[in-house]
Design a protein around this motif. Sequence first.
Motif, PDB file in Angstrom:
ATOM      1  N   ILE A   1      -6.002  -5.745  -4.120  1.00 38.49           N
ATOM      2  CA  ILE A   1      -5.425  -5.046  -5.273  1.00 38.49           C
ATOM      3  C   ILE A   1      -4.639  -3.825  -4.789  1.00 38.49           C
ATOM      4  O   ILE A   1      -3.498  -3.591  -5.209  1.00 38.49           O
ATOM      5  CB  ILE A   1      -6.528  -4.641  -6.266  1.00 38.49           C
ATOM      6  N   LEU A   2      -5.252  -3.049  -3.897  1.00 32.56           N
ATOM      7  CA  LEU A   2      -4.574  -1.856  -3.371  1.00 32.56           C
ATOM      8  C   LEU A   2      -3.328  -2.231  -2.582  1.00 32.56           C
ATOM      9  O   LEU A   2      -2.263  -1.607  -2.726  1.00 32.56           O
ATOM     10  CB  LEU A   2      -5.528  -1.069  -2.471  1.00 32.56           C
ATOM     11  N   VAL A   3      -3.439  -3.245  -1.736  1.00 35.84           N
ATOM     12  CA  VAL A   3      -2.334  -3.638  -0.864  1.00 35.84           C
ATOM     13  C   VAL A   3      -1.157  -4.163  -1.681  1.00 35.84           C
ATOM     14  O   VAL A   3      -0.001  -3.779  -1.452  1.00 35.84           O
ATOM     15  CB  VAL A   3      -2.811  -4.686   0.162  1.00 35.84           C
ATOM     16  N   ARG A   4      -1.430  -5.044  -2.642  1.00 39.44           N
ATOM     17  CA  ARG A   4      -0.334  -5.583  -3.466  1.00 39.44           C
ATOM     18  C   ARG A   4       0.304  -4.484  -4.312  1.00 39.44           C
ATOM     19  O   ARG A   4       1.527  -4.461  -4.493  1.00 39.44           O
ATOM     20  CB  ARG A   4      -0.858  -6.728  -4.346  1.00 39.44           C
ATOM     21  N   TYR A   5      -0.494  -3.578  -4.815  1.00 36.94           N
ATOM     22  CA  TYR A   5       0.029  -2.452  -5.594  1.00 36.94           C
ATOM     23  C   TYR A   5       0.953  -1.587  -4.727  1.00 36.94           C
ATOM     24  O   TYR A   5       2.087  -1.268  -5.129  1.00 36.94           O
ATOM     25  CB  TYR A   5      -1.146  -1.630  -6.130  1.00 36.94           C
ATOM     26  N   LYS A   6       0.488  -1.214  -3.534  1.00 36.66           N
ATOM     27  CA  LYS A   6       1.290  -0.356  -2.670  1.00 36.66           C
ATOM     28  C   LYS A   6       2.554  -1.078  -2.191  1.00 36.66           C
ATOM     29  O   LYS A   6       3.612  -0.449  -2.033  1.00 36.66           O
ATOM     30  CB  LYS A   6       0.460   0.100  -1.463  1.00 36.66           C
ATOM     31  N   ARG A   7       2.463  -2.378  -1.952  1.00 32.89           N
ATOM     32  CA  ARG A   7       3.643  -3.138  -1.530  1.00 32.89           C
ATOM     33  C   ARG A   7       4.707  -3.086  -2.630  1.00 32.89           C
ATOM     34  O   ARG A   7       5.896  -2.892  -2.350  1.00 32.89           O
ATOM     35  CB  ARG A   7       3.236  -4.587  -1.232  1.00 32.89           C
ATOM     36  N   MET A   8       4.275  -3.244  -3.877  1.00 24.66           N
ATOM     37  CA  MET A   8       5.209  -3.185  -5.001  1.00 24.66           C
ATOM     38  C   MET A   8       5.756  -1.772  -5.205  1.00 24.66           C
ATOM     39  O   MET A   8       6.854  -1.594  -5.734  1.00 24.66           O
ATOM     40  CB  MET A   8       4.523  -3.688  -6.272  1.00 24.66           C
ATOM     41  N   LYS A   9       4.977  -0.780  -4.770  1.00 22.86           N
ATOM     42  CA  LYS A   9       5.427   0.615  -4.872  1.00 22.86           C
ATOM     43  C   LYS A   9       6.427   0.980  -3.781  1.00 22.86           C
ATOM     44  O   LYS A   9       6.936   2.104  -3.749  1.00 22.86           O
ATOM     45  CB  LYS A   9       4.231   1.563  -4.796  1.00 22.86           C
ATOM     46  N   GLY A  10       6.694   0.044  -2.872  1.00 22.82           N
ATOM     47  CA  GLY A  10       7.702   0.291  -1.851  1.00 22.82           C
ATOM     48  C   GLY A  10       7.164   0.777  -0.522  1.00 22.82           C
ATOM     49  O   GLY A  10       7.940   1.153   0.370  1.00 22.82           O
ATOM     50  N   TYR A  11       5.847   0.765  -0.343  1.00 24.39           N
ATOM     51  CA  TYR A  11       5.267   1.182   0.929  1.00 24.39           C
ATOM     52  C   TYR A  11       5.450   0.081   1.986  1.00 24.39           C
ATOM     53  O   TYR A  11       5.542  -1.110   1.661  1.00 24.39           O
ATOM     54  CB  TYR A  11       3.777   1.471   0.771  1.00 24.39           C
ATOM     55  N   ASP A  12       5.502   0.500   3.226  1.00 19.38           N
ATOM     56  CA  ASP A  12       5.514  -0.432   4.349  1.00 19.38           C
ATOM     57  C   ASP A  12       4.061  -0.836   4.584  1.00 19.38           C
ATOM     58  O   ASP A  12       3.305  -0.153   5.279  1.00 19.38           O
ATOM     59  CB  ASP A  12       6.098   0.260   5.582  1.00 19.38           C
ATOM     60  N   THR A  13       3.681  -1.943   3.992  1.00 18.17           N
ATOM     61  CA  THR A  13       2.263  -2.276   3.821  1.00 18.17           C
ATOM     62  C   THR A  13       1.758  -3.224   4.905  1.00 18.17           C
ATOM     63  O   THR A  13       2.320  -4.300   5.115  1.00 18.17           O
ATOM     64  CB  THR A  13       2.043  -2.912   2.434  1.00 18.17           C
ATOM     65  N   LEU A  14       0.692  -2.808   5.569  1.00 20.05           N
ATOM     66  CA  LEU A  14       0.025  -3.660   6.555  1.00 20.05           C
ATOM     67  C   LEU A  14      -1.453  -3.773   6.208  1.00 20.05           C
ATOM     68  O   LEU A  14      -2.157  -2.773   6.113  1.00 20.05           O
ATOM     69  CB  LEU A  14       0.169  -3.063   7.962  1.00 20.05           C
TER      70      LEU A  14
ATOM     71  N   ALA B   1       8.483  -7.536  -6.112  1.00 20.50           N
ATOM     72  CA  ALA B   1       9.103  -6.886  -7.272  1.00 20.50           C
ATOM     73  C   ALA B   1       8.609  -5.441  -7.351  1.00 20.50           C
ATOM     74  O   ALA B   1       7.487  -5.141  -6.939  1.00 20.50           O
ATOM     75  CB  ALA B   1       8.736  -7.639  -8.547  1.00 20.50           C
ATOM     76  N   PRO B   2       9.430  -4.540  -7.868  1.00 11.64           N
ATOM     77  CA  PRO B   2       8.990  -3.135  -7.956  1.00 11.64           C
ATOM     78  C   PRO B   2       7.881  -2.944  -8.983  1.00 11.64           C
ATOM     79  O   PRO B   2       7.859  -3.623 -10.017  1.00 11.64           O
ATOM     80  CB  PRO B   2      10.268  -2.385  -8.363  1.00 11.64           C
ATOM     81  N   TRP B   3       6.974  -2.049  -8.672  1.00 12.05           N
ATOM     82  CA  TRP B   3       5.914  -1.694  -9.611  1.00 12.05           C
ATOM     83  C   TRP B   3       6.549  -1.045 -10.847  1.00 12.05           C
ATOM     84  O   TRP B   3       7.507  -0.275 -10.719  1.00 12.05           O
ATOM     85  CB  TRP B   3       4.945  -0.725  -8.950  1.00 12.05           C
ATOM     86  N   PRO B   4       6.060  -1.359 -12.049  1.00 10.41           N
ATOM     87  CA  PRO B   4       6.674  -0.794 -13.262  1.00 10.41           C
ATOM     88  C   PRO B   4       6.644   0.736 -13.274  1.00 10.41           C
ATOM     89  O   PRO B   4       5.603   1.353 -13.036  1.00 10.41           O
ATOM     90  CB  PRO B   4       5.801  -1.358 -14.379  1.00 10.41           C
ATOM     91  N   GLU B   5       7.789   1.309 -13.526  1.00 12.92           N
ATOM     92  CA  GLU B   5       7.874   2.754 -13.679  1.00 12.92           C
ATOM     93  C   GLU B   5       7.489   3.145 -15.097  1.00 12.92           C
ATOM     94  O   GLU B   5       7.758   2.394 -16.046  1.00 12.92           O
ATOM     95  CB  GLU B   5       9.294   3.246 -13.375  1.00 12.92           C
ATOM     96  N   PHE B   6       6.884   4.293 -15.240  1.00 16.37           N
ATOM     97  CA  PHE B   6       6.558   4.816 -16.574  1.00 16.37           C
ATOM     98  C   PHE B   6       7.854   5.262 -17.254  1.00 16.37           C
ATOM     99  O   PHE B   6       8.591   6.089 -16.727  1.00 16.37           O
ATOM    100  CB  PHE B   6       5.589   5.980 -16.455  1.00 16.37           C
ATOM    101  N   GLU B   7       8.159   4.670 -18.397  1.00 15.33           N
ATOM    102  CA  GLU B   7       9.387   4.980 -19.146  1.00 15.33           C
ATOM    103  C   GLU B   7       9.017   5.801 -20.380  1.00 15.33           C
ATOM    104  O   GLU B   7       8.669   5.263 -21.433  1.00 15.33           O
ATOM    105  CB  GLU B   7      10.094   3.687 -19.555  1.00 15.33           C
ATOM    106  N   GLU B   8       9.105   7.092 -20.239  1.00 13.09           N
ATOM    107  CA  GLU B   8       8.657   8.006 -21.291  1.00 13.09           C
ATOM    108  C   GLU B   8       9.441   7.827 -22.576  1.00 13.09           C
ATOM    109  O   GLU B   8       8.930   8.070 -23.680  1.00 13.09           O
ATOM    110  CB  GLU B   8       8.759   9.450 -20.803  1.00 13.09           C
ATOM    111  N   ASN B   9      10.714   7.374 -22.464  1.00 19.30           N
ATOM    112  CA  ASN B   9      11.550   7.232 -23.662  1.00 19.30           C
ATOM    113  C   ASN B   9      11.010   6.198 -24.642  1.00 19.30           C
ATOM    114  O   ASN B   9      11.386   6.188 -25.822  1.00 19.30           O
ATOM    115  CB  ASN B   9      12.984   6.866 -23.271  1.00 19.30           C
ATOM    116  N   PHE B  10      10.117   5.318 -24.156  1.00 19.71           N
ATOM    117  CA  PHE B  10       9.547   4.315 -25.059  1.00 19.71           C
ATOM    118  C   PHE B  10       8.271   4.803 -25.744  1.00 19.71           C
ATOM    119  O   PHE B  10       7.757   4.116 -26.638  1.00 19.71           O
ATOM    120  CB  PHE B  10       9.262   3.012 -24.307  1.00 19.71           C
TER     121      PHE B  10
END
Length: 862
Positions: free
Chosen positions: A61-74, A699-708
């Motif tokens: 869970i942590l690894v997939r989350y960080k990978r989607m957040k753009g980290y160089d994940t190992l 795919a990128p992790w969803p960003e928080f969109e305050e406008n919604f």
Amino acid sequence: MDLGTRYTPEAIERKWYDFWLKKGYFTPTGVGEPFVIVIPPPNITGRIHMGHALNITLQDILVRYKRMKGYDTLWLPGEDHAGIATQNAVERHLASQGLTREELGREKFLEVVWEWARKYRKEIRQQIETLGASVDWTRERFTLDEGLSRAVRKVFVELYRKDLIYRGKYMVNWCPRCKTVLADDEVEHEETQGKLYYVKYPLLDSSDYIVVATTRPETMLGDTAVAVNPKDERYKHLVGEKAILPLVNRVLQIVADEYVDPEFGTGAVKITPAHDPNDFEVAKRHSLPMVDIFDDNAVVNENGGKYRGLDRYKAREAIVADLQAEGYLLKVENITHSVGHCYRCETAVEPRLMDQWFVRMKPLAEKAIEAVETGEVQFVPERWKKVYLHWMYNVRDWCISRQLWWGHRIPVWYCQDCGQTIVEEEEPKNCPKCGSSNLKQDEDVLDTWFSSALWPFSTLGWPDETEDLKRYYPTSVLVTGFDIIFFWVARMIMMGYEFMGEKPFSHVYIHQLIRDKYGRKMSKSLGNGIDPIDMAEKYGTDPVRFTLAILAAQGVDIKLDEKYFDTYKKFANKIWNATRFVLMNLDGFEPLSLDGLDTADKWILSRLQRTVQTVTNGLENYDFNVAAKALYDFFWDEFCDWYIECAKPRLSSDARRIVQNVLVKVLDVSFRLLHPFMPFLSEELWQRLPIAMESIVIAPWPEFEENFLNDEAERSFSTIQQIVKGVRNIRAELNIPAKQAVKLFVVGRMLLNEEALYVKHLAFVEDIIYTERKPQRCATAFISSDLHVYVDVEGMNIEEEIKRLEKNISKLEQDREWLLKKLSDENFLTRAPENAVNEAKQKLSQTEERLKILRQILDDLS
């Protein structure tokens, strides 16, 4: 794209895992900030268990989350050779064929174990893949592979040269079953029913005697003194005198030592220096002789006189019988005491005085203590910090030699001609002192945890200055169980500072222990284990992973019932069916900007953003259960049960395009939030959305969109929900058929146009009538400060309904009283399983809520 009518995990799981491997998504890119986890290496002794599945799931869970957040994940995988456990397993296997390792010889035996290792490493990999773990298999390591073996030898030699490793004769824990030494923290102490024997030791040149109390009369054979407390007035006159050891007739000194507890037994204790760690320290202080009475099998040796050849327990029986016969046994009491057992085979350990190799721990512990005290290394939950520090402040030297064949052979050679000890990384050809080539390597191997302690840096190529080591050390987080904080976590921190000059990881997340549904520890003896691979095959990997995640509350053990897997398979089905409905209604879909939204659209998009916040914060803070529950509640309750129902009529209206875009956006964001928890299902469904991207893995992790965020829409839709729930409750309690439309009376403000439309659709209302006061013949559905809503019950047999309501209320009141009585019973609260107590509390809450509804309806009709 056509989506089948059923969620069938077996049709999607291997397909997507192979696709991810082929694309190389699990191998780090070298771009971005590194995020690194080294997997706690499973032992090569069989199938992984549910604790492994939890550990792997949380890491993934942590690894997939960080990978989607753009980290160089190992996420680096590997397996542990597990010295004692593996050798025992292979010896049992050989025994089934009528063979022993001694018959095979060391070389042939090791060939058999290596074959075992290859077989089980392959099986473990298959099981880890089954769980969907996104580990980088190109970097897989094994604690006995050549690279790690070289690291182990280098560490041993460097510690030896720094005088941090030494050999000496000390009291150690010996397992007669495994025939090896155990470290102190490998001994599990269990409360055991035993006996306390009171034995008379005659005084030399006197008709008097002194009485000692012992739980292990067989060790009398090794007694060399009797000790009393120097402050104990009863025995001051005997200090310096001598006693005679019964049955053996050895002369014993009577010594005074603070170690003796005057309150235990008679206040006089027998001293057996070769078979008790405390007695060993007493013997050193008083220069007492030490007599070893057991061989490697815990059988009495030549120092045991006529008891030679007897197993320790048979010797106990014989000695007690002889003491009784000769009048030395005064009395016997039943007691409960703590007995140390081998953590692998559960055999009672035997303290023995032996030559072994040790690591001096206190010098290594200093930086490791400072790192945790200053927060450079953080424990989650924080309470484990105290446990770690308590052990570290009281750390004892670590016995690292094991009398096994399977493992890292100790890199020490002895010259057979001059006796020189040679410690080198590579095998020496000649003795540096006398030049002889007649060298013999130490027979012992190193404790398995010695190689595991190097895991965060040895797996990255140390002692070579590799690119991996430069980029990916220190690692980011360690996910492990509390039971190996001392075995592994502490030693990795110590070795990290000693050889890398910095911490091995920033965070240590201590996950929960998985118990059975009754709160019992899962074990082979109880037969209450649940196999995670069997569960994955039965329910699907994603439901198994989601179950473990949603139960993983920090600091609370998991009570696991197989029915939970079925619950979250239903959740997977719900996701599948909701997606299928959306896909069937995407004809003519065109991406549009999200303008012209109505209340329901604004509400679901606002709730989606709050879910993004909750899930993201949960994963950042290791609150896996909070994140999983937020996803479950949003998708099942808010999206499926409310928004999709609101969307159905609008998909046939002018609002179709807007609704389609809202549906696609919600699914897109939801699947990306869901991906770390349910990787296969999320990939399968996300791929079918009209979104041009390669894989949800990257795919990128969803960003928080305050406008919604829209508080007004949430308040308005909340009103709709409460009205609809109220109407549905009245329908249920008054048996109004689902297909029978009802009329509502509204007092107060007028419903907004969208509110009225949704109430009519969701509650099957044919008409809404506005009035100045509450009418006769109606039931209350909703009340707020400015709005009262009632259901018209005109035409119903009110008298019959009142009778039925009164009967139901009476029954519920009886149930409530019974539950209150049950929950006030201390015996029930303390003795019943926790899940039974929680079920009673939940039932009471549900009963009280229904009573409130029925009483309101009865009041309306009366």
